[in-house]
Design an enzyme around this catalytic site. Structure first.
Site, PDB file in Angstrom:
ATOM      1  CD  GLU A 244      -2.883  -1.275   0.285  1.00 51.95           C
ATOM      2  OE1 GLU A 244      -3.116  -0.250  -0.385  1.00 51.95           O
ATOM      3  OE2 GLU A 244      -3.468  -2.351   0.094  1.00 51.95           O
ATOM      4  CB  CYS A 278      -1.657   7.107   0.837  1.00 56.11           C
ATOM      5  SG  CYS A 278      -2.924   6.325   1.834  1.00 56.11           S
TER       6      CYS A 278
HETATM    7  P1  NAD Z   1       8.505   4.625   4.682  1.00 57.03           P
HETATM    8  O1  NAD Z   1       8.500   3.838   3.435  1.00 57.03           O
HETATM    9  O2  NAD Z   1       9.658   5.505   4.959  1.00 57.03           O
HETATM   10  O3  NAD Z   1       8.395   3.653   5.949  1.00 57.03           O
HETATM   11  C1  NAD Z   1       7.342   2.737   6.104  1.00 57.03           C
HETATM   12  C2  NAD Z   1       7.775   1.645   7.051  1.00 57.03           C
HETATM   13  O4  NAD Z   1       8.789   0.856   6.434  1.00 57.03           O
HETATM   14  C3  NAD Z   1       8.371   2.139   8.354  1.00 57.03           C
HETATM   15  O5  NAD Z   1       7.911   1.332   9.409  1.00 57.03           O
HETATM   16  C4  NAD Z   1       9.870   1.958   8.151  1.00 57.03           C
HETATM   17  O6  NAD Z   1      10.615   1.798   9.325  1.00 57.03           O
HETATM   18  C5  NAD Z   1       9.877   0.684   7.337  1.00 57.03           C
HETATM   19  N1  NAD Z   1      11.106   0.452   6.551  1.00 57.03           N
HETATM   20  C6  NAD Z   1      12.032   1.344   6.138  1.00 57.03           C
HETATM   21  N2  NAD Z   1      13.001   0.724   5.419  1.00 57.03           N
HETATM   22  C7  NAD Z   1      12.663  -0.582   5.360  1.00 57.03           C
HETATM   23  C8  NAD Z   1      13.244  -1.733   4.741  1.00 57.03           C
HETATM   24  N3  NAD Z   1      14.370  -1.664   4.025  1.00 57.03           N
HETATM   25  N4  NAD Z   1      12.626  -2.919   4.878  1.00 57.03           N
HETATM   26  C9  NAD Z   1      11.454  -3.006   5.573  1.00 57.03           C
HETATM   27  N5  NAD Z   1      10.865  -1.968   6.183  1.00 57.03           N
HETATM   28  C10 NAD Z   1      11.452  -0.758   6.078  1.00 57.03           C
HETATM   29  O7  NAD Z   1       7.140   5.435   4.695  1.00 57.03           O
HETATM   30  P2  NAD Z   1       6.658   6.527   5.740  1.00 57.03           P
HETATM   31  O8  NAD Z   1       7.421   7.790   5.490  1.00 57.03           O
HETATM   32  O9  NAD Z   1       6.646   5.956   7.112  1.00 57.03           O
HETATM   33  O10 NAD Z   1       5.135   6.719   5.300  1.00 57.03           O
HETATM   34  C11 NAD Z   1       4.718   7.611   4.328  1.00 57.03           C
HETATM   35  C12 NAD Z   1       4.369   6.865   3.041  1.00 57.03           C
HETATM   36  O11 NAD Z   1       3.377   5.881   3.291  1.00 57.03           O
HETATM   37  C13 NAD Z   1       3.768   7.763   1.981  1.00 57.03           C
HETATM   38  O12 NAD Z   1       4.350   7.499   0.737  1.00 57.03           O
HETATM   39  C14 NAD Z   1       2.302   7.370   1.964  1.00 57.03           C
HETATM   40  O13 NAD Z   1       1.643   7.620   0.760  1.00 57.03           O
HETATM   41  C15 NAD Z   1       2.380   5.931   2.282  1.00 57.03           C
HETATM   42  N6  NAD Z   1       1.097   5.443   2.783  1.00 57.03           N
HETATM   43  C16 NAD Z   1       0.320   4.670   1.979  1.00 57.03           C
HETATM   44  C17 NAD Z   1      -0.918   4.227   2.421  1.00 57.03           C
HETATM   45  C18 NAD Z   1      -1.798   3.379   1.545  1.00 57.03           C
HETATM   46  O14 NAD Z   1      -2.738   2.803   2.070  1.00 57.03           O
HETATM   47  N7  NAD Z   1      -1.564   3.288   0.246  1.00 57.03           N
HETATM   48  C19 NAD Z   1      -1.359   4.569   3.707  1.00 57.03           C
HETATM   49  C20 NAD Z   1      -0.542   5.360   4.498  1.00 57.03           C
HETATM   50  C21 NAD Z   1       0.683   5.792   4.036  1.00 57.03           C
END
Ligand code: NAD
Length: 525
Positions: A244, A278
């Site tokens: 997502e 998002c």
């Molecule tokens: P992010 O990708 O930086 O982090 C998301 C999660 O992934 C965090 O828990 C982080 O610690 C973890 N992570 C980081 N590196 C990783 C790796 N190499 N392997 C596994 N996990 C890892 O995102 P963010 O800044 O926390 O969130 C914002 C983003 O989330 C925006 O792009 C937003 O659009 C998206 N989002 C999407 C939805 C949806 O339903 N489509 C909902 C909410 C947020």
């Protein structure tokens, strides 16, 4: 900003800060890879007993936890607000309420949604065959979640995973570990058996360790860049993933729309959660004939918003959740203005206050060469462009790497539906923005760079189970017609199968009956 102390050594912690004050609100352990593997092993051991319970018994735990959440609504809202900077009222409306609704929905309906289903198998029934499918839990679901909805996003995933008979390991965002620990606490008090849900707090390295720890599926919510990294790592272990990811959601305001209401929707859709969703309205396209009136309304509504620390009452827009995210917003807005865009209101961070406050910003004179119209801004920015025709509006909406949600505003529902069908997005709303993630019954997910797979609804539940096909032959004493030996007569019958049986028509199949009976009766060696 997240601090880790000391870096990546056993016993390290992450510190959760209130973004508006910069003050520490608490700490959580930074899980090391071996601790993550241990957490996965622990929940795997607990899972079979949980899966053996009836769905109703599992639902009882969820409903009991739900009661605890309701009792502690204010306290939880305050915690979410202090970890993210969002108004506490918004934590209730956009996080607690939808999650409470989802809890009761899946507690009451999972049994029905996952009831074994009979499958129509065409003309095979004429040979005494039948098929049905049953749904079995995958085992251990790894959930990796972001910071923008730190309560609703992970809790929804956890509840659906548990209701479908799985155990779960949750890796929350490093910005919001305390909210995730509260989820675990509430479920434990609701009677969730020990060891069925683990929360492994930490940063990206902890998330990567979870992907590598032998879970059966990863439900990832976050950015496109991290999502791709997760998918790549999961491929190594052949683990399925649901991704997502981000959005650049367009709002199309047609010439027959209710201008005042569309303007209010645009303002809420763009600035709720400080634009950090998002499914925020990230791009707005308005028909040229109503553009002037619409833009004036949007600016008037935006200027009325009250911005301040989320813990204070009567606040519409809080701070952003991090300085890092604010810098992305600054880059997009500054680049747009340098290239000819106009900020009708806002356009810069709020000065003379601590914390990452960015003023709600309305931009015009924007175009698709600007990052603010192409990349996810994820902040309180509403860029508006005009269009002349429906075709142009659809072309602009689809001119994006993303495809999460979109909205069409019109007083003519038939027209709205016609346009909705042309837009590339997982969800298209007619006369509505933003909120459908809050509907537990409907599928959620995107196209293109917005991700893979679905959460919520039956489609979301099916992501958490494997579908087993059970095939029954009620004539076990008869050899199948297509078994050995092959001879001329058999070949003739097989050609008949191709022409008649495979047509799906009972009548055509019946015409083969004499040949079929003959083959059944003749001796085979
Ligand atoms: P992010 O990708 O930086 O982090 C998301 C999660 O992934 C965090 O828990 C982080 O610690 C973890 N992570 C980081 N590196 C990783 C790796 N190499 N392997 C596994 N996990 C890892 O995102 P963010 O800044 O926390 O969130 C914002 C983003 O989330 C925006 O792009 C937003 O659009 C998206 N989002 C999407 C939805 C949806 O339903 N489509 C909902 C909410 C947020």
């Amino acid at each position: 900003m997240v601090q880790t102390i000391p870096t990546k050594l056993p016993g390290a912690e992450i510190i959760s800060n209130d973004p508006t004050t910069g003050k520490e609100i608490g700490r959580a352990p930074l899980f090391m890879p071996e601790e993550v593997a241990h957490a996965v092993a622990r929940v795997r051991e607990a899972q079979p007993e949980w899966a053996a319970l009836s769905v109703r018994e599992r639902g009882r735990v969820i409903m009991k936890s739900r009661k605890i959440i309701l009792r502690e609504l204010e306290e939880i809202a305050a915690l979410i607000s202090s970890e993210t900077g969002k108004p506490a009222a918004e934590a209730v409306s956009l996080e607690l309420t939808p999650a409470l609704d989802l809890m009761q929905y899946f507690a009451r309906n999972t049994a029905g949604l996952l009831r074994p289903r009979r499958i129509g198998i065409g003309q095979y029934w004429t040979m005494g065959r039948s098929s049905y499918e049953v749904y079995k839990p995958l085992g251990v679901i790894g959930i990796i979640s972001p910071w923008n909805f730190p309560w609703a996003t992970p809790l929804d995933e956890v509840v659906m995973a548990l209701m479908s008979g799985n155990a779960a390991v949750l890796k929350p965002s490093e910005l919001t570990p305390l909210t995730a620990l509260k989820i675990k606490e509430v479920l434990a008090r609701g009677g969730l058996p020990d060891g069925l849900l683990e929360v492994v707090t930490g940063d990206g390295s902890t998330g990567a360790a979870l992907v590598a720890a032998g879970v059966n599926k990863i439900m990832f919510t976050g950015s496109v860049a991290t999502g791709k990294r997760v998918a790549e790592a999961a491929a190594k272990y052949l683990i399925p993933v649901v991704l997502e990811l981000g959005g650049k959601d367009p709002m199309l305001v047609l010439d027959d729309a209710n201008v005042e209401n569309a303007a209010r929707a645009a303002v809420w859709g763009a600035f709720a959660n400080c634009g950090q969703s998002c499914s925020s309205v990230e791009r707005c396209y308005v028909h040229e004939s109503i553009a002037e009136r619409f833009i004036a309304e949007v600016v008037k509504e935006t200027r009325r918003l009250r911005q301040g620390p989320g813990r204070e009452e009567n606040i519409d827009v809080g701070s952003m959740s991090s300085e890092r995210q604010l810098r992305i917003v600054e880059r997009h807005v500054n680049q747009a203005i340098d290239n000819g865009a106009t900020a009708l209101t806002g356009g810069e961070r709020v000065r003379d206050v601590t914390g990452p406050f960015y003023a709600p910003t309305v931009l015009t004179n924007v175009n698709h060469n600007m990052d603010v119209m192409r990349e996810e801004t994820f902040g309180p920015v509403l860029p508006i462009m005009k269009f002349r025709s429906e075709e142009e509006a659809v072309r602009l909406a689809n001119d994006s790497d993303f495809g999460l949600t979109a909205s069409v505003w019109t007083n003519n529902i038939t027209r709205g539906k016609r346009l909705a069908a042309k837009i590339d997005a997982g969800t298209v709303m007619i006369n509505e923005v933003f909120y459908t993630h809050g509907i537990a019954q409907t599928p959620w997910g995107g196209l293109k760079q917005s991700g893979l797979g679905r959460t919520h609804g039956r489609a979301g539940l099916l992501e958490l189970v494997h579908t087993q096909h059970i095939h029954v032959n009620r004539l076990p004493f008869m050899p199948d017609l297509w078994w050995f030996n092959y001879d001329e007569r058999a070949a003739r019958l097989f050609r008949g199968f191709a022409r008649r049986f495979a047509s799906g028509s009972l009548l055509q199949t019946m015409l083969l009956l004499p040949q079929m009976i003959q083959r059944w009766r003749e001796p085979r060696n």
